[in-house]
Design an enzyme around this catalytic site. Structure first.
Site, PDB file in Angstrom:
ATOM      1  N   ASP A   4       0.847  -1.193   0.000  1.00 28.16           N
ATOM      2  CA  ASP A   4       0.000   0.000   0.000  1.00 28.16           C
ATOM      3  C   ASP A   4       0.881   1.241   0.000  1.00 28.16           C
ATOM      4  O   ASP A   4       1.984   1.226   0.558  1.00 28.16           O
ATOM      5  CB  ASP A   4      -0.911   0.003   1.230  1.00 28.16           C
ATOM      6  N   ASP A  34      -6.787  -1.512  -4.914  1.00 31.15           N
ATOM      7  CA  ASP A  34      -7.928  -1.319  -4.010  1.00 31.15           C
ATOM      8  C   ASP A  34      -8.936  -0.337  -4.613  1.00 31.15           C
ATOM      9  O   ASP A  34     -10.151  -0.536  -4.502  1.00 31.15           O
ATOM     10  CB  ASP A  34      -7.459  -0.802  -2.655  1.00 31.15           C
TER      11      ASP A  34
END
Length: 168
Positions: free
Chosen positions: A124, A142
């Site tokens: 991330d 995402d």
């Protein structure tokens, strides 16, 4: 003459689009991993940081503290969902909006599956915050999954007789 849309006629094209989006996700992650050390954080604005973290869990770090079995569960889930959606595109989806949602979900799921296979966790890098409020870091994959889910929900509100593809 009215043209009826079906994903079946060009399902290979939709697969190529999903592969392209997955490749874009992986390219961004490659840039992050080569330009930013793990756990580094670069403030970009007062509400956004470019960061480099690994999440062994799922959304909001759910199951991140589990013993490792979650990696295989999330890999299997990503592959199964992707296979079902690609099969549905091959069989024929009658809506451009649903087709777009499936493409986004497949691309995002595969982007995160690749991370889990390669790294054992999802990389991330997008970190949004405001004063004391802090959203968990996330990535382009995402965004694709959530965006695809939103498109799928929106498509459920469209009357099958009044398609978004047709002018009013």
């Amino acid at each position: 003459m009215t043209y009826e849309f079906s994903s079946k006629s060009r399902w290979w094209l939709w697969c190529l689009v999903a592969i392209g989006l997955t490749a874009l996700d992986q390219a961004i992650k490659q840039v992050v991993s080569t330009s930013l050390p793990l756990y580094a954080n670069v403030p970009v604005t007062s509400w956004f940081n470019w960061t480099h973290v690994l999440n062994p869990g799922s959304a909001f770090s759910f199951l991140a503290q589990a013993s490792g079995w979650q990696r295989y569960l999330f890999i299997a889930m990503g592959l199964i969902v992707s296979a079902i959606l690609v099969f549905s595109l091959w069989r024929g989806v009658a809506s451009r909006l649903v087709t777009a949602s499936y493409i986004c979900i497949v691309a995002g799921a595969l982007g995160n599956v690749i991370d889990r296979v390669r790294l054992g966790a999802v990389m991330d890098y997008l970190d949004f915050h405001w004063k004391l409020w802090h959203w968990p870091a996330f990535n382009f994959a995402d965004v694709l999954v959530i965006g695809g889910a939103i498109l799928l929900v929106l498509s459920s509100f469209i009357d099958s007789n009044q398609s978004i593809d047709q002018p009013i």
